[in-house]
Design a protein around this motif. Structure first.
Motif, mmCIF file in Angstrom:
data_model
loop_
_atom_site.group_PDB
_atom_site.id
_atom_site.type_symbol
_atom_site.label_atom_id
_atom_site.label_comp_id
_atom_site.label_asym_id
_atom_site.label_seq_id
_atom_site.Cartn_x
_atom_site.Cartn_y
_atom_site.Cartn_z
ATOM 1 N N ARG A 164 57.858 34.407 95.210
ATOM 2 C CA ARG A 164 58.878 35.393 94.862
ATOM 3 C C ARG A 164 58.354 36.448 93.890
ATOM 4 O O ARG A 164 59.122 37.137 93.224
ATOM 5 C CB ARG A 164 60.102 34.692 94.281
ATOM 6 C CG ARG A 164 60.690 33.663 95.243
ATOM 7 C CD ARG A 164 61.910 32.990 94.704
ATOM 8 N NE ARG A 164 62.329 31.895 95.589
ATOM 9 C CZ ARG A 164 63.370 31.111 95.380
ATOM 10 N NH1 ARG A 164 64.123 31.302 94.298
ATOM 11 N NH2 ARG A 164 63.670 30.149 96.213
ATOM 12 N N CYS A 165 57.041 36.570 93.830
ATOM 13 C CA CYS A 165 56.427 37.501 92.885
ATOM 14 C C CYS A 165 56.794 38.951 93.189
ATOM 15 O O CYS A 165 56.923 39.769 92.275
ATOM 16 C CB CYS A 165 54.916 37.328 92.863
ATOM 17 S SG CYS A 165 54.148 37.455 94.496
ATOM 18 N N ALA A 166 56.962 39.280 94.467
ATOM 19 C CA ALA A 166 57.295 40.660 94.823
ATOM 20 C C ALA A 166 58.654 41.058 94.267
ATOM 21 O O ALA A 166 58.839 42.189 93.792
ATOM 22 C CB ALA A 166 57.274 40.832 96.338
ATOM 23 N N ALA A 167 59.607 40.124 94.300
ATOM 24 C CA ALA A 167 60.931 40.407 93.739
ATOM 25 C C ALA A 167 60.837 40.597 92.231
ATOM 26 O O ALA A 167 61.509 41.475 91.663
ATOM 27 C CB ALA A 167 61.899 39.269 94.072
ATOM 28 N N PHE A 168 60.000 39.812 91.561
ATOM 29 C CA PHE A 168 59.835 39.960 90.110
ATOM 30 C C PHE A 168 59.207 41.313 89.786
ATOM 31 O O PHE A 168 59.640 42.007 88.855
ATOM 32 C CB PHE A 168 58.971 38.819 89.553
ATOM 33 C CG PHE A 168 59.022 38.689 88.063
ATOM 34 C CD1 PHE A 168 59.926 37.835 87.459
ATOM 35 C CD2 PHE A 168 58.168 39.435 87.251
ATOM 36 C CE1 PHE A 168 59.989 37.718 86.074
ATOM 37 C CE2 PHE A 168 58.225 39.323 85.868
ATOM 38 C CZ PHE A 168 59.133 38.465 85.277
ATOM 39 N N ALA A 169 58.191 41.697 90.557
ATOM 40 C CA ALA A 169 57.531 42.983 90.316
ATOM 41 C C ALA A 169 58.504 44.144 90.524
ATOM 42 O O ALA A 169 58.493 45.129 89.774
ATOM 43 C CB ALA A 169 56.317 43.128 91.233
ATOM 44 N N GLU A 170 59.366 44.035 91.533
ATOM 45 C CA GLU A 170 60.362 45.080 91.757
ATOM 46 C C GLU A 170 61.379 45.130 90.619
ATOM 47 O O GLU A 170 61.806 46.213 90.200
ATOM 48 C CB GLU A 170 61.078 44.853 93.095
ATOM 49 C CG GLU A 170 60.299 45.341 94.283
ATOM 50 C CD GLU A 170 60.072 46.849 94.223
ATOM 51 O OE1 GLU A 170 61.047 47.618 94.355
ATOM 52 O OE2 GLU A 170 58.904 47.260 94.025
ATOM 53 N N ALA A 171 61.773 43.970 90.123
ATOM 54 C CA ALA A 171 62.696 43.935 88.991
ATOM 55 C C ALA A 171 62.056 44.573 87.764
ATOM 56 O O ALA A 171 62.713 45.306 87.010
ATOM 57 C CB ALA A 171 63.116 42.498 88.702
ATOM 58 N N MET A 172 60.765 44.324 87.560
ATOM 59 C CA MET A 172 60.047 44.956 86.456
ATOM 60 C C MET A 172 60.006 46.469 86.637
ATOM 61 O O MET A 172 60.171 47.234 85.671
ATOM 62 C CB MET A 172 58.617 44.406 86.385
ATOM 63 C CG MET A 172 58.514 43.005 85.799
ATOM 64 S SD MET A 172 58.783 42.979 84.004
ATOM 65 C CE MET A 172 57.309 43.831 83.442
ATOM 66 N N LEU A 267 66.010 37.206 83.894
ATOM 67 C CA LEU A 267 64.938 36.611 83.089
ATOM 68 C C LEU A 267 64.215 37.671 82.261
ATOM 69 O O LEU A 267 63.932 37.466 81.075
ATOM 70 C CB LEU A 267 63.927 35.905 83.998
ATOM 71 C CG LEU A 267 64.416 34.627 84.666
ATOM 72 C CD1 LEU A 267 63.438 34.167 85.742
ATOM 73 C CD2 LEU A 267 64.608 33.498 83.631
ATOM 74 N N ILE A 268 63.942 38.800 82.877
ATOM 75 C CA ILE A 268 63.239 39.882 82.169
ATOM 76 C C ILE A 268 64.088 40.406 81.010
ATOM 77 O O ILE A 268 63.598 40.600 79.890
ATOM 78 C CB ILE A 268 62.893 41.010 83.144
ATOM 79 C CG1 ILE A 268 61.856 40.529 84.162
ATOM 80 C CG2 ILE A 268 62.367 42.233 82.398
ATOM 81 C CD1 ILE A 268 61.730 41.414 85.393
ATOM 82 N N GLN A 269 65.363 40.615 81.265
ATOM 83 C CA GLN A 269 66.259 41.120 80.220
ATOM 84 C C GLN A 269 66.430 40.115 79.083
ATOM 85 O O GLN A 269 66.588 40.507 77.920
ATOM 86 C CB GLN A 269 67.608 41.478 80.829
ATOM 87 C CG GLN A 269 67.562 42.708 81.722
ATOM 88 C CD GLN A 269 68.834 42.904 82.527
ATOM 89 O OE1 GLN A 269 69.480 41.936 82.937
ATOM 90 N NE2 GLN A 269 69.216 44.153 82.761
#
Length: 274
Positions: A164-172, A267-269
Motif C-alpha cells: 500500500r506504499c503508493a497510497a501512502f505516497a499519494e497521501a504525502m 497517520l501522516i496528520q
C-alpha cells in the motif's frame, strides 16, 4: 571491534536468555518493541511445504516471537543478527522438531498478540522485567538503529511497506506537496532476486524531498537505504511509473485504495506533526 567482542558486550545473562527462550521470546520481544519502536514478528511452523497454502493459524505452531527492523536485521534474545543467521541457527532447528513443513513469518501490533495461539501469552510483569534488563544493557541497545522520524507505529508502517506504499505516497503528496516517485529495480543483490516486483522493476513508492532524501511510512531516509530494504542495489526513480501504479489501483481496487489512502492521511496528520 571484532564480532566476538561485540557479541560478548551485548549478551544477556544466560539464565535470562534461557527463561526468555522457554517462553518463545514473547515477553522479551514485547519489551524490546516498546523500548525501540521496531516491529514485532512471529515465525510459525506450517504443516505444508506450499508457501501459498492457506493453512489456518490454529493448525500452525509458534516458533519464535522477535523484533525486526524494516529491512533484514533481527533483534532477538541472542543479539542483533542477520536474517540468514537467525533462520539457520534459530528458526530452522526449532521448526525441525515439528516435522515436515514450512515457516510462515507474520508481523503484528502488540495488541494482536493476545489473540494469537501462542504457547505463552504475554505477561505484563515479565515484560516489565525484560524491559529493565534491556534498558540496563546499553551496548545491546546501542547496536540497534533508532527509528527515523516521523515514527508511525511499526505495524502500521509495515502495512504501507508491503502493498500500500503508493497510497501512502499519494497521501504525502496531497498533505505536503512533495513529489511521489516509483523505485524501479535494475539489479538486486544476490539472494534478493525473488523480491516481488513489477514487469518494469517496480518495487516501492515514496516521496522525494528537495534535498534528495526520500520519505515513506518509515520516515525520512537516504534513497539508497530505502532501496536496500528491498535488496535493490541498482535502480532508477520514475514519477510516471508511480502514476501508473496509482491509476491501476484506482481502477482495479478502488475501495481498497481509498481506504488505504484515507488511513495514510490520518497517520501522516497524527504522527508527522509530532
Amino acid at each position: 571491534m571484532g564480532q566476538a567482542k561485540l557479541k560478548q558486550r551485548t549478551a544477556f545473562a544466560p539464565a535470562l536468555v534461557n527463561e526468555w527462550e522457554a517462553e518463545d521470546g514473547v515477553n522479551f520481544a514485547v519489551a524490546l518493541a516498546r523500548v525501540t519502536g521496531w516491529l514485532l514478528h512471529v515465525d510459525w511452523w506450517v504443516p505444508s511445504l506450499d508457501p501459498d497454502n492457506n493453512v489456518p493459524l490454529e493448525d500452525c505452531k509458534p516458533l519464535r516471537v522477535y523484533v525486526a527492523d524494516n529491512g533484514s536485521r533481527i533483534f532477538d534474545v541472542r543479539g542483533n543478527r542477520s536474517l540468514g543467521d537467525f533462520i539457520h541457527r534459530t528458526i530452522r532447528p526449532i521448526a525441525m522438531r515439528h516435522g515436515m513443513g514450512g515457516v510462515r513469518t507474520r508481523y503484528y501490533a502488540e495488541s494482536a498478540l493476545a489473540t494469537l495461539p501462542l504457547r505463552c501469552a504475554p505477561d505484563p510483569a515479565k515484560i516489565n522485567s525484560a524491559a529493565k534488563a534491556i534498558e540496563a544493557n546499553t551496548a545491546y541497545l546501542a547496536s540497534i538503529p533508532k527509528r527515523l522520524a516521523p515514527c508511525v507505529p511499526a505495524a502500521e508502517a509495515a502495512v504501507y511497506t508491503f502493498g500500500r506504499c503508493a497510497a501512502f505516497a499519494e497521501a504525502m503528496r496531497v498533505l505536503t506537496g512533495l513529489d511521489p516517485v516509483a523505485l524501479l529495480a535494475i539489479r538486486f543483490e544476490p539472494g534478493a532476486e525473488g523480491t516481488e516486483h513489477g514487469a518494469d522493476g517496480y518495487v516501492h513508492s515514496f516521496v522525494l524531498h528537495p534535498d534528495g532524501m526520500g520519505e515513506d511510512s518509515w520516515g525520512k531516509a537516504d534513497v539508497r537505504e530505502i532501496a536496500q530494504r528491498f535488496g535493490v542495489v541498482e535502480f532508477r526513480l520514475s514519477r510516471e511509473a508511480h502514476g501508473r501504479v496509482v491509476s491501476n489501483l484506482q481502477r482495479n481496487s478502488p475501495e481498497l485504495y481509498e481506504t488505504a489512502f484515507a488511513k495514510a492521511k490520518e497517520l501522516i496528520q497524527t504522527y508527522r506533526q509530532q
